[in-house]
Design an enzyme around this catalytic site. Sequence first.
Site, PDB file in Angstrom:
ATOM      1  N   GLU A  41       3.356   6.208   1.715  1.00  0.00           N
ATOM      2  CA  GLU A  41       1.924   5.874   1.651  1.00  0.00           C
ATOM      3  C   GLU A  41       1.639   4.420   2.023  1.00  0.00           C
ATOM      4  OE1 GLU A  41       0.304   8.365   1.568  1.00  0.00           O
ATOM      5  OE2 GLU A  41       1.535   9.819   0.505  1.00  0.00           O
ATOM      6  N   GLY A  42       2.364   3.906   2.990  1.00  0.00           N
ATOM      7  CA  GLY A  42       2.093   2.558   3.479  1.00  0.00           C
ATOM      8  C   GLY A  42       3.195   1.586   3.126  1.00  0.00           C
TER       9      GLY A  42
END
Length: 611
Positions: A464-465
């Site tokens: 997620e990043g």
Amino acid sequence: MAGSVLQEKLLPTLDYLLYEWLDLGALLERERFRDHDRAGITDLLGTAAEIATARYEPANRVIDDQEPRFDDGRVLLPKETQEAWDAYVDMGFLLATHDEEHGGLQLPRTADFASKIILGAASIGISPAILTEANAALLLTYGTEKQQSVFARRELAGAWTGTMCLSESQAGSSLSDITTRAVPDGAGSEDDVLGPRYRVTGDKMWISAGEHDLAENIVHLVLAKIPGPDGAVDPSTRGISLFVVPKFVVDADGALLERNDVVLVGLNHKLGYRGTPNTALSFGDGSHRPGGERGALGYLVGNPGDGLRQMFHMMNAARIEIGLGAAALGFAGYAASLDYAKQRRQGRPVTRDGKDASRPQAPIVEHADVKRMLLAQKAYAEGGIALGLYAARLLDEQQTGTADEAAEAGRLLEILTPVVKSWPSEWCLEANSLAIQVLGGSGYTRDFPVEQYWRDNRLNMIHEGTHGIQGLDLLGRKVRLEGGAYLDALASRVQRTVARAQQAGLATEADALATAWARAVATAEAAWGTGDPEDALPSATLFLQGFGHVVLAWVWLDIAAGAVAGTHPEAPGKVAAMRFFFGYELPKVGAWLDVVARRETLCRDLDVALL
């Protein structure tokens, strides 16, 4: 390690953080949570611990050894995964925080996240729960009534699961470069009852739980661009829209029809986190359409061009849970290595008179360096858990507080989310590394779980990043939003903690936090001294690291300020962890922030030929 060892260590920690620090009892007095009390929350967490011990922890090694299998376009998982997933669904955990009108229990997110920590510590890769719940929550916010009743409610009931389909192999985190397209299907209004119909074509990569045999349908939320009449698309992120693309096409009542044109291309074979299949999917290649007609049937969510804003509603919640999952794994390694260190006998403590070889060997937990490694793990893992639960408390405040309280909670969540995701992902991975070190050679073998905890946790720095993405978000956007209002909101909390700590007899630490905070704020100002992002952002990741450490110092001092005179059995350990963090960790901040403040140009200007 027996499941009870982990839970016996974890449950008292959660009890302290929930009630002695976050004052969950006061939150339970609010109207939305009127049906819950401390006894009920204790029972809920106890049930989570029972499932963790009976289902999750025994399955943890199985799902690591027996990776998801590709079989004729399907993904097959071990039976232990199905059993654990069924136990999770049967207890209603997917529904827990949602409105009663949707079948939920209106449980505080703070308590719900505590249950997720319990299960994640036992086995982080056991099920697609995170994305399923976040997927459903997005549809309940932005979807039509039919999309909510047909898709979201079945997901929350556990009958179907959900995914997030953003990434593409050629685009990665650069979402403006996605090539997936969606064109209107041209169906009549009677066929559009689930929303405007489109045909989606494109390939998506890194899709967690994109194919499996746990549920009868999978609800994909897919980012795609809608071409204009001339076939051109907006090249920016403003051109991205969001679509519901189910694995099986359904009718207006949710009954399964034919297989949609969503094809499993392959599985990504991972270092860890093996229990959750990670997939490459192709949408609309004609494999499942009569006559080879291309296009997976999808339904537009909300308005065209709103896709990225909608998806970030899902992603931000997922980022908090990724940080909590990392902290849970850090705690699992800490509990395992502490248990080992108490039993493993080796060597004798060195005294002023040297070693007495005639004395029996000491448990290694008595050696100073082992204590250092265990205390570091405690500070990292419990600090990460505390930070994640604090974010959950802000989510509850945002939902149930006054208008001013909700607005402040929103600002705090914005500034803290990059840290909540990234800090535990980095430092609880370090905790897992220390757990391996405590066990020595045994820790490097598969006879003990700590090596798997490390492998599983290594994903979370990417999940997620990446750190680079989170650093750019923090220094590039969050610290400057509304003229620094989000940073000011956090500053007021830090100042409040400094005052509490001084009154609690922790003046030295209070002064250290005040100094570190001032330095972090000054560094952000110095980074943007020229107003040029090319000068400010090359060292954004270092700012994230330094700022994150200051945030964790604040969290630990806030916990310790209430623990110094506390009577809870966990209180003395919390003070010890705080002292470790201030003595061993906070001094690292200057090395990171100094590089940012001087706007170091080395990496920006380096000739790639020198690499």
